[in-house]
Design an enzyme around this catalytic site. Sequence first.
Site, PDB file in Angstrom:
ATOM      1  N   LYS A   1      11.159  38.347   6.761  1.00 45.94           N
ATOM      2  CA  LYS A   1      10.956  39.786   6.642  1.00 45.94           C
ATOM      3  C   LYS A   1      10.251  40.276   7.897  1.00 45.94           C
ATOM      4  O   LYS A   1       9.178  39.772   8.245  1.00 45.94           O
ATOM      5  CB  LYS A   1      10.112  40.118   5.405  1.00 45.94           C
ATOM      6  CG  LYS A   1      10.811  39.834   4.084  1.00 45.94           C
ATOM      7  CD  LYS A   1       9.901  40.135   2.903  1.00 45.94           C
ATOM      8  CE  LYS A   1      10.619  39.879   1.584  1.00 45.94           C
ATOM      9  NZ  LYS A   1       9.688  39.996   0.418  1.00 45.94           N
TER      10      LYS A   1
ATOM     11  N   LYS B   1      13.644  38.326 -10.701  1.00 46.03           N
ATOM     12  CA  LYS B   1      12.228  38.002 -10.715  1.00 46.03           C
ATOM     13  C   LYS B   1      11.919  37.202 -11.984  1.00 46.03           C
ATOM     14  O   LYS B   1      12.488  37.460 -13.055  1.00 46.03           O
ATOM     15  CB  LYS B   1      11.386  39.284 -10.696  1.00 46.03           C
ATOM     16  CG  LYS B   1      11.588  40.133  -9.450  1.00 46.03           C
ATOM     17  CD  LYS B   1      10.989  39.482  -8.218  1.00 46.03           C
ATOM     18  CE  LYS B   1      11.086  40.399  -7.003  1.00 46.03           C
ATOM     19  NZ  LYS B   1      10.396  39.846  -5.822  1.00 46.03           N
TER      20      LYS B   1
END
Length: 372
Positions: free
Chosen positions: A262, A163
């Site tokens: 997803k 991240k």
Amino acid sequence: MKIESITLYLVEQTLKTPFVTNLGHVSNRESIIIRIIDQDGFEGWGEVVAFTSPWYTEETITTCWHIIEDFLAPRLLLQVINYPSDVESVFKEIKRNHMAKAGIETALWDLYCKRQKVSLSKAIGGSREQVDAGVVVGLDDPVNMINKIQQHVEEGYKRVKIKIKPGNDYELVKRIREAFPSLSLMVDANSAYTLDDLPLLKELDNFQLLMIEQPLASDDIIDHAKVQRQLQTPICLDESIVTFDDARKAIELESCRTINIKVGRVGGLSEAVKIHNLCKKHQIPVWCGGMLEMGISRAVNIALASLDQFTIPGDISASSRYWHQDITTPEVVVTNGTISVPDGVGIGFEINLERLLEITKTKITIKKPGTL
């Protein structure tokens, strides 16, 4: 399939390690586990992967519970479902709420496959017996992140995602790339940047990254196209792709060179497969993203990743990566960087009911009107 009952379990587990992004900090993971039973006693299991607060999408565990209990479940109990994708028309009058719908739809897939005595992977056209596993490392002190990456490399993970956010980007990536010069490495910005940050994003081209995931706004495909034209590194879209049409438009506009699929974000497995097929037609690589799932959604992700256009290792880690004990048996295991695709019926995993009840905070069962 005539559905007789739908049971919702509100569950909560503590992550082994808190997960940190620029959008939020997750220590305890709530989920909704869904159990659907039909007229012949077959059962299917699903999982709602929304978070407690609306930091990833507008949905939360509380809103999903409300939408399922008050709208989705009552409609489903009045229908005869021949195929899991039938719920798209059943739920069409209910706008968005993709994660709530996905929880129901994936439970129906499990139920359908058990009735047909086939694995979920085979039912959706999967061709792989093994899928490559990737892993995510949240924001932390750079030394801690490097140590975690080293551990995951030794465990055999094929790809690492880190991240980033403004102030934790160029120098962080530089240090990690220097420590791991040949690692398959990508970064995920979770919409932390704007067009004003283009010079910085262009500097990330120096690090031979696999991709930069969702650098700009979560609902954008226009500005991403402007950035992609000036970057060598592929942009991957995540939050921007919530429907098949979103994917179609992004491909037409050349907003990205890869897409993260997803199941929860796009409203179910059927939509996820449609997006996969579209990307295959246009030769756009795809990979399966993760949502800090428990074992049910992890099993669905494994089945999805067995489709042939999933050419990039997904965020499908071992159960032990997040949980002291998962709710499925056997737990998901990564061996030499790969996960075996179950060949048992349905999702291919059994539900550990004892563990499920241990972590259940509340539950309800919804039945057809007039039944006890």
